[in-house]
Design a protein around this motif. Sequence first.
Motif, PDB file in Angstrom:
ATOM      1  N   LEU A   1      11.775-124.432  -6.324  1.00  0.00           N
ATOM      2  CA  LEU A   1      12.002-123.023  -6.059  1.00  0.00           C
ATOM      3  C   LEU A   1      13.465-122.667  -6.255  1.00  0.00           C
ATOM      4  CD1 LEU A   1       9.829-122.557  -2.826  1.00  0.00           C
ATOM      5  CD2 LEU A   1       9.195-122.127  -5.196  1.00  0.00           C
ATOM      6  N   LEU A   2      13.687-121.587  -6.992  1.00  0.00           N
ATOM      7  CA  LEU A   2      15.026-121.034  -7.161  1.00  0.00           C
ATOM      8  C   LEU A   2      15.097-119.736  -6.380  1.00  0.00           C
ATOM      9  CD1 LEU A   2      15.259-121.462 -11.047  1.00  0.00           C
ATOM     10  CD2 LEU A   2      16.172-123.022  -9.317  1.00  0.00           C
ATOM     11  N   LEU A   3      16.215-119.480  -5.772  1.00  0.00           N
ATOM     12  CA  LEU A   3      16.346-118.285  -4.936  1.00  0.00           C
ATOM     13  C   LEU A   3      17.532-117.437  -5.398  1.00  0.00           C
ATOM     14  CD1 LEU A   3      15.687-119.934  -1.446  1.00  0.00           C
ATOM     15  CD2 LEU A   3      14.076-118.607  -2.834  1.00  0.00           C
ATOM     16  N   PRO A   4      17.403-116.823  -6.573  1.00  0.00           N
ATOM     17  CA  PRO A   4      18.497-115.966  -7.033  1.00  0.00           C
ATOM     18  C   PRO A   4      18.574-114.687  -6.206  1.00  0.00           C
ATOM     19  CG  PRO A   4      16.631-115.794  -8.512  1.00  0.00           C
ATOM     20  CD  PRO A   4      16.292-116.858  -7.518  1.00  0.00           C
TER      21      PRO A   4
ATOM     22  N   LEU B   1      20.778-120.538 -12.372  1.00  0.00           N
ATOM     23  CA  LEU B   1      20.536-121.465 -11.271  1.00  0.00           C
ATOM     24  C   LEU B   1      19.852-122.738 -11.753  1.00  0.00           C
ATOM     25  CD1 LEU B   1      19.334-119.136  -8.361  1.00  0.00           C
ATOM     26  CD2 LEU B   1      21.483-120.397  -8.488  1.00  0.00           C
ATOM     27  N   ALA B   2      18.871-122.580 -12.651  1.00  0.00           N
ATOM     28  CA  ALA B   2      18.154-123.749 -13.159  1.00  0.00           C
ATOM     29  C   ALA B   2      19.068-124.654 -13.969  1.00  0.00           C
ATOM     30  CB  ALA B   2      16.962-123.288 -14.010  1.00  0.00           C
ATOM     31  N   VAL B   3      19.976-124.080 -14.732  1.00  0.00           N
ATOM     32  CA  VAL B   3      20.928-124.877 -15.509  1.00  0.00           C
ATOM     33  C   VAL B   3      21.831-125.681 -14.579  1.00  0.00           C
ATOM     34  CG1 VAL B   3      22.963-124.742 -17.000  1.00  0.00           C
ATOM     35  CG2 VAL B   3      20.918-123.425 -17.561  1.00  0.00           C
ATOM     36  N   ARG B   4      22.312-125.045 -13.536  1.00  0.00           N
ATOM     37  CA  ARG B   4      23.206-125.759 -12.605  1.00  0.00           C
ATOM     38  C   ARG B   4      22.455-126.827 -11.820  1.00  0.00           C
ATOM     39  NH1 ARG B   4      27.710-123.165 -13.415  1.00  0.00           N
ATOM     40  NH2 ARG B   4      27.791-120.893 -13.705  1.00  0.00           N
ATOM     41  N   GLU B   5      21.136-126.624 -11.648  1.00  0.00           N
ATOM     42  CA  GLU B   5      20.308-127.606 -10.936  1.00  0.00           C
ATOM     43  C   GLU B   5      19.955-128.787 -11.818  1.00  0.00           C
ATOM     44  OE1 GLU B   5      17.781-129.198  -7.906  1.00  0.00           O
ATOM     45  OE2 GLU B   5      19.182-127.515  -7.769  1.00  0.00           O
TER      46      GLU B   5
ATOM     47  N   GLY C   1       2.581-128.906 -22.178  1.00  0.00           N
ATOM     48  CA  GLY C   1       3.698-129.836 -22.194  1.00  0.00           C
ATOM     49  C   GLY C   1       4.815-129.620 -21.204  1.00  0.00           C
ATOM     50  N   ALA C   2       4.697-128.657 -20.299  1.00  0.00           N
ATOM     51  CA  ALA C   2       5.768-128.429 -19.325  1.00  0.00           C
ATOM     52  C   ALA C   2       5.723-129.510 -18.250  1.00  0.00           C
ATOM     53  CB  ALA C   2       5.636-127.047 -18.694  1.00  0.00           C
ATOM     54  N   THR C   3       6.735-130.355 -18.216  1.00  0.00           N
ATOM     55  CA  THR C   3       6.763-131.462 -17.255  1.00  0.00           C
ATOM     56  C   THR C   3       7.273-131.023 -15.887  1.00  0.00           C
ATOM     57  OG1 THR C   3       8.977-132.091 -18.001  1.00  0.00           O
ATOM     58  CG2 THR C   3       7.106-133.161 -19.086  1.00  0.00           C
ATOM     59  N   GLY C   4       7.830-129.843 -15.800  1.00  0.00           N
ATOM     60  CA  GLY C   4       8.311-129.315 -14.534  1.00  0.00           C
ATOM     61  C   GLY C   4       8.329-127.807 -14.568  1.00  0.00           C
ATOM     62  N   VAL C   5       8.338-127.203 -13.384  1.00  0.00           N
ATOM     63  CA  VAL C   5       8.365-125.743 -13.280  1.00  0.00           C
ATOM     64  C   VAL C   5       9.417-125.335 -12.257  1.00  0.00           C
ATOM     65  CG1 VAL C   5       7.087-123.671 -12.597  1.00  0.00           C
ATOM     66  CG2 VAL C   5       5.954-125.456 -13.927  1.00  0.00           C
ATOM     67  N   TYR C   6      10.312-124.463 -12.681  1.00  0.00           N
ATOM     68  CA  TYR C   6      11.271-123.835 -11.776  1.00  0.00           C
ATOM     69  C   TYR C   6      10.776-122.425 -11.508  1.00  0.00           C
ATOM     70  CZ  TYR C   6      14.496-127.652 -12.836  1.00  0.00           C
ATOM     71  OH  TYR C   6      15.073-128.884 -12.977  1.00  0.00           O
ATOM     72  N   ALA C   7      10.498-122.109 -10.266  1.00  0.00           N
ATOM     73  CA  ALA C   7       9.935-120.817  -9.901  1.00  0.00           C
ATOM     74  C   ALA C   7      10.996-119.954  -9.236  1.00  0.00           C
ATOM     75  CB  ALA C   7       8.752-121.005  -8.962  1.00  0.00           C
TER      76      ALA C   7
ATOM     77  N   ASP D   1      10.238-107.894 -10.693  1.00  0.00           N
ATOM     78  CA  ASP D   1       9.770-107.039 -11.782  1.00  0.00           C
ATOM     79  C   ASP D   1      10.415-105.661 -11.789  1.00  0.00           C
ATOM     80  OD1 ASP D   1       8.126-109.064 -12.604  1.00  0.00           O
ATOM     81  OD2 ASP D   1       6.307-108.251 -11.668  1.00  0.00           O
ATOM     82  N   GLU D   2      11.355-105.442 -10.891  1.00  0.00           N
ATOM     83  CA  GLU D   2      11.937-104.109 -10.755  1.00  0.00           C
ATOM     84  C   GLU D   2      13.238-103.932 -11.537  1.00  0.00           C
ATOM     85  OE1 GLU D   2      12.344-102.923  -6.708  1.00  0.00           O
ATOM     86  OE2 GLU D   2      10.308-103.565  -6.148  1.00  0.00           O
ATOM     87  N   PHE D   3      13.728-105.024 -12.137  1.00  0.00           N
ATOM     88  CA  PHE D   3      15.011-104.951 -12.823  1.00  0.00           C
ATOM     89  C   PHE D   3      14.894-105.511 -14.233  1.00  0.00           C
ATOM     90  CE2 PHE D   3      15.944-105.012  -8.335  1.00  0.00           C
ATOM     91  CZ  PHE D   3      16.905-104.016  -8.203  1.00  0.00           C
ATOM     92  N   LEU D   4      15.733-105.018 -15.121  1.00  0.00           N
ATOM     93  CA  LEU D   4      15.751-105.472 -16.513  1.00  0.00           C
ATOM     94  C   LEU D   4      16.666-106.688 -16.675  1.00  0.00           C
ATOM     95  CD1 LEU D   4      16.031-102.120 -18.505  1.00  0.00           C
ATOM     96  CD2 LEU D   4      14.093-103.681 -18.506  1.00  0.00           C
ATOM     97  N   ALA D   5      16.151-107.748 -17.207  1.00  0.00           N
ATOM     98  CA  ALA D   5      16.915-108.915 -17.678  1.00  0.00           C
ATOM     99  C   ALA D   5      17.616-109.703 -16.569  1.00  0.00           C
ATOM    100  CB  ALA D   5      17.945-108.512 -18.733  1.00  0.00           C
ATOM    101  N   THR D   6      18.269-109.020 -15.647  1.00  0.00           N
ATOM    102  CA  THR D   6      19.117-109.716 -14.675  1.00  0.00           C
ATOM    103  C   THR D   6      18.397-110.804 -13.884  1.00  0.00           C
ATOM    104  OG1 THR D   6      20.545-107.782 -14.460  1.00  0.00           O
ATOM    105  CG2 THR D   6      20.652-109.404 -12.695  1.00  0.00           C
ATOM    106  N   PRO D   7      17.181-110.578 -13.337  1.00  0.00           N
ATOM    107  CA  PRO D   7      16.521-111.666 -12.594  1.00  0.00           C
ATOM    108  C   PRO D   7      16.318-112.921 -13.439  1.00  0.00           C
ATOM    109  CG  PRO D   7      15.445-109.573 -12.142  1.00  0.00           C
ATOM    110  CD  PRO D   7      16.413-109.318 -13.263  1.00  0.00           C
ATOM    111  N   ALA D   8      15.978-112.753 -14.719  1.00  0.00           N
ATOM    112  CA  ALA D   8      15.767-113.918 -15.576  1.00  0.00           C
ATOM    113  C   ALA D   8      17.082-114.636 -15.862  1.00  0.00           C
ATOM    114  CB  ALA D   8      15.113-113.490 -16.891  1.00  0.00           C
TER     115      ALA D   8
END
Length: 321
Positions: free
Chosen positions: A169-172, A80-84, A54-60, A67-74
């Motif tokens: 694409l998101l570029l955090p 960024l996705a919320v502001r977009e 059911g995912a109508t869109g994907v933000y990557a 994978d090198e950091f805890l929580a912060t990348p997510a």
Amino acid sequence: MPDVLVLVDHDGERVHKTTYELLAAARRLGDPAAVVVGTPGTAARLEECLARHGATGVYAAESPEADEFLATPAVDALELAVREASPAAVLVSATTDGKEMAGRLAARLDAGLLIDAVDLDSSGAVTQIAFGGSYTVRSQVTHGMPVIALRPGSFEPEEHPVQTGERELLLPSIDPAASARITARRAALAGDRPELTEATVVVSGGRGVGGADGFKVVEELADALGGAVGASRAAVDAGYYPHQYQVGQTGKSVSPQLYIALGISGAIQHLAGMQTSKTIVAVNKDPEAPILDLADFGVVGDLFAVAPRLAREVAARREVG
């Protein structure tokens, strides 16, 4: 309909069941849009499974360091996705990591935060387990966009094939000085059993199993049913079983189709983590044990007599079937 952002829980190759539950819940509020955080290529590998549910869109949000950091990348990716997208809500799984991410995201966005939700409706109101399981309350955000952490097992995954739109694409950017870096990983010794929060059957042991050796009975019944093994805090504190399997307010919250409690008295701390299970079976030699009041089926008896017999009966019926 507005987008509803869903943070994808995955291992790089496989989408976890909790994500499919979130996608099913998100459809009550709008069009689910998946946010995938990982190393380059992760979103492409997961996109087909997400669209099937059911995912109508994907933000990557992909980078070699994801994978090198805890929580912060997510958290960065979700912001960024919320502001977009200006979504109607953000849904994450109410795991230990998920609750942290939800709290940090809500603080950044000055958004409303709802933790440990077990149900939600089209208006955005949720049902929560509060005060260690003492109360079930209905809550709704009155300021800002809701960030909702849904307890695993609260929704049934449903296939709902859709045509996923173009991947965005998101570029955090990650600030290493402000983030906790992962320095090593060690695989959990779970064997072939399902992960605790994803299992449809959980068999848990408490202080009543008497020791680490007593958990063999718990494991045998869990294996007969194809389920996961859990433990109460009393059993974990006594050293009977590893902490990673603890079910309860200070452990993991589960909501399987079947929960079997062996030798667990039913302290409020434990009930808070499993009381939303669909069917609860308790075996305890104490007829006054609180968990018997919660259980759908209760057996007053010796777990070392009841559990092995149940395991044998299950195995026999499977052979016949």
